[in-house]
Enzyme design. Sequence first.
Site, PDB file in Angstrom:
ATOM      1  N   ASN A 126      -4.231 -17.867  19.310  1.00 10.22           N
ATOM      2  CA  ASN A 126      -5.713 -18.072  19.409  1.00 10.22           C
ATOM      3  C   ASN A 126      -6.016 -19.407  18.382  1.00 10.22           C
ATOM      4  OD1 ASN A 126      -5.729 -14.585  19.018  1.00 10.22           O
ATOM      5  ND2 ASN A 126      -6.060 -15.839  20.970  1.00 10.22           N
ATOM      6  N   TYR A 127      -5.500 -19.698  17.275  1.00  8.84           N
ATOM      7  CA  TYR A 127      -6.019 -20.621  16.428  1.00  8.84           C
ATOM      8  C   TYR A 127      -5.457 -21.786  16.636  1.00  8.84           C
ATOM      9  CZ  TYR A 127      -5.988 -16.410  13.645  1.00  8.84           C
ATOM     10  OH  TYR A 127      -6.104 -14.660  13.120  1.00  8.84           O
TER      11      TYR A 127
ATOM     12  N   GLY B  71      -7.830 -12.251  15.299  1.00  6.34           N
ATOM     13  CA  GLY B  71      -7.001 -13.339  15.950  1.00  6.34           C
ATOM     14  C   GLY B  71      -5.729 -13.343  15.940  1.00  6.34           C
ATOM     15  N   HIS B  72      -4.857 -14.317  16.230  1.00  2.00           N
ATOM     16  CA  HIS B  72      -3.465 -14.326  16.144  1.00  2.00           C
ATOM     17  C   HIS B  72      -3.316 -15.947  16.145  1.00  2.00           C
ATOM     18  CE1 HIS B  72      -1.668 -10.691  14.895  1.00  2.00           C
ATOM     19  NE2 HIS B  72      -2.327 -10.007  15.971  1.00  2.00           N
TER      20      HIS B  72
ATOM     21  N   ARG C 249       1.012  -1.134   0.039  1.00  2.00           N
ATOM     22  CA  ARG C 249       0.000   0.061   0.093  1.00  2.00           C
ATOM     23  C   ARG C 249       0.930   1.318  -0.160  1.00  2.00           C
ATOM     24  NH1 ARG C 249      -3.446  -0.924   5.157  1.00  2.00           N
ATOM     25  NH2 ARG C 249      -1.405  -1.804   6.005  1.00  2.00           N
TER      26      ARG C 249
ATOM     27  N   LYS D   2      -7.054   2.359  -4.703  1.00  5.66           N
ATOM     28  CA  LYS D   2      -8.462   3.381  -4.470  1.00  5.66           C
ATOM     29  C   LYS D   2      -8.469   4.110  -5.740  1.00  5.66           C
ATOM     30  CE  LYS D   2      -8.568   3.344   0.689  1.00  5.66           C
ATOM     31  NZ  LYS D   2      -8.293   4.204   1.738  1.00  5.66           N
TER      32      LYS D   2
ATOM     33  N   ASP E  56       1.091 -19.537  12.325  1.00  2.00           N
ATOM     34  CA  ASP E  56       1.559 -18.576  11.214  1.00  2.00           C
ATOM     35  C   ASP E  56       2.241 -19.260   9.988  1.00  2.00           C
ATOM     36  OD1 ASP E  56       0.243 -16.276  12.234  1.00  2.00           O
ATOM     37  OD2 ASP E  56       2.154 -15.593  13.241  1.00  2.00           O
TER      38      ASP E  56
ATOM     39  N   ASP F  22      -1.916   2.280  -5.486  1.00  2.00           N
ATOM     40  CA  ASP F  22      -2.759   2.774  -4.713  1.00  2.00           C
ATOM     41  C   ASP F  22      -4.337   2.473  -5.645  1.00  2.00           C
ATOM     42  OD1 ASP F  22      -4.896   4.531  -3.767  1.00  2.00           O
ATOM     43  OD2 ASP F  22      -4.135   6.192  -4.612  1.00  2.00           O
TER      44      ASP F  22
ATOM     45  N   ARG G 147      -8.870 -10.338   5.764  1.00  2.37           N
ATOM     46  CA  ARG G 147      -9.970 -10.908   6.562  1.00  2.37           C
ATOM     47  C   ARG G 147     -10.878 -11.179   5.205  1.00  2.37           C
ATOM     48  NH1 ARG G 147     -11.904  -8.516  12.452  1.00  2.37           N
ATOM     49  NH2 ARG G 147      -9.752  -7.384  12.774  1.00  2.37           N
TER      50      ARG G 147
ATOM     51  N   ARG H 104     -14.123  -6.119  -1.535  1.00  2.00           N
ATOM     52  CA  ARG H 104     -14.662  -5.106  -1.355  1.00  2.00           C
ATOM     53  C   ARG H 104     -13.773  -4.026  -2.442  1.00  2.00           C
ATOM     54  NH1 ARG H 104     -15.646  -6.307   3.936  1.00  2.00           N
ATOM     55  NH2 ARG H 104     -13.630  -5.458   4.573  1.00  2.00           N
TER      56      ARG H 104
END
Length: 378
Positions: free
Chosen positions: A131-132, A127-128, A37, A64, A157, A62, A87, A93
Site C-alpha cells: 500500500n505504501y 497498511g502494508h 511483550r 502494564k 518495509d 510487562d 501506529r 498511551r
Amino acid sequence: MGPLAGIKVIEMAGLAPGPFCAMMLADMGAEVLRIDRPAASDTRPGPKTSLLDRNRRALAIDVKSSEGLATLRRLISSADALIEGYRPGVMERMQLGPDDCLAANPKLVYGRVTGWGQDGPLAHAAGHDLNYIALTGALHCIGTKDEIAIPLNLLGDFAGGGLYLAFGIVCALLEAKKSGKGQVVDAAMVDGAASLMTYIHAFRADGQWSDTRGEHVLDGGAPFYAVYNTSDGRQVSVASAEPKFYAELLRLTGLDKDKDLPSRQDKSNWPVLRARFAAVFGSKTRDEWCALMEGSDVCFAPVLTIQEAIDHPHNRIRKTFIEVDGVVQPAPAPRFSRSIPQPPQAPQGSGVDLEGTLGHWGFCPGEIAALRSSCAVE
C-alpha cells in the site's frame, strides 16, 4: 569493533522495518536490547531463524505493571536511541512517548517508523508495504505494460522504512554529539519510497518518463535492458544501456553481423529487437551464456535462485553470505577497512541470561531478583 560500538539502543519489538533497522545498527556494533511483550503471540520465525533479530539480547517486559514500566523507562534513560514501529499514539498511551522519554533522557534519539507517517489523513490507517509504495507512484512503475509486478516487500518495509530509519538515527546521533540534544526521527515508508524514486522523477522532469509502464529503459521496456529465457528454461539479465556495452552485446550474441538489425535509437524498433534477442538467448543454456558473457562488458548476470546466489563463486569469495549457528544468511553490509564489526551472533529469545543483560544495563542483583519474582521482566 564496529563503527557504532558504544552506542546503546532500545528496540520495541515489531515486524519488518523496525527489526531490520535494529539489525543494521547491531551489525555495525551498536548494543541493541529488544523489548518483547510477555507471552505475546509472534508470527516471526523461531529464534534460530529469526534473522532480523540477530546480534542482540532481548527481554520480555510487562509495561502494564508499574514495575515493568519503571524498568523500561530506566533502560530508555540510559540509551542513546530508541526504535519503535507502532501506529501513532501507541507509545504515548503507554506513557513512553517522546515527551516522556526525552524529559528523562534529553540526548535520546527517538526513532519512529510507520507506513504513513506520524501525521496526515492516513496516519492511523492500517497498511502494508504494498500500500505504501502504491501511494508513492513506485509500484505503478514496476512491471510490464500489462501487469504490475510486486517487488516483494523490499521497497517499503526495508529500503523505504528500515534503512531510512537507520540513516535518520545515525544522523541524529551525530547531531546530538554537537548539540547535546536528542530529537524524534519520523521515518515514514511513504516518504522513504518516494525518496527512492528521485532518479525517476528527474527523468520525468526532463520529459523522458511517461505514466505508461513498460516503455522506458529501466522498466523493462528496452530490449537491451531486460531478462531473457534460455534454452534450459532459465533466465539471464542484460543491462547494456550505454553504446559501448550494447556494441559488446551485439558482438557476443553475433547480432553485429546482422545487416538488417534495426537501430535501437528508434523505440518503434524495440519489439523487433526484443524478438531477435529472445531468439538468440533461447538458443543456448544459461550456463553457456555465462561462459560467454559473465565478466564481460555486456553488463550481464544470470538470474539466480537464492541457493544459486549463495553458491556463486563471486559471492563465495566476497563472503556475501555467511553461516551463523547453522543458518545461512546475508552478511552485514556495508564493509569497513578499519572499524570491522564482530561476526554476527545468532538471535536470542527473551530472557536469555536475564541477570547478565540487566546487569550490563546497570541493575544490581537485588533489583534483578525482585523483577524476576514479580514477573514484570522475563
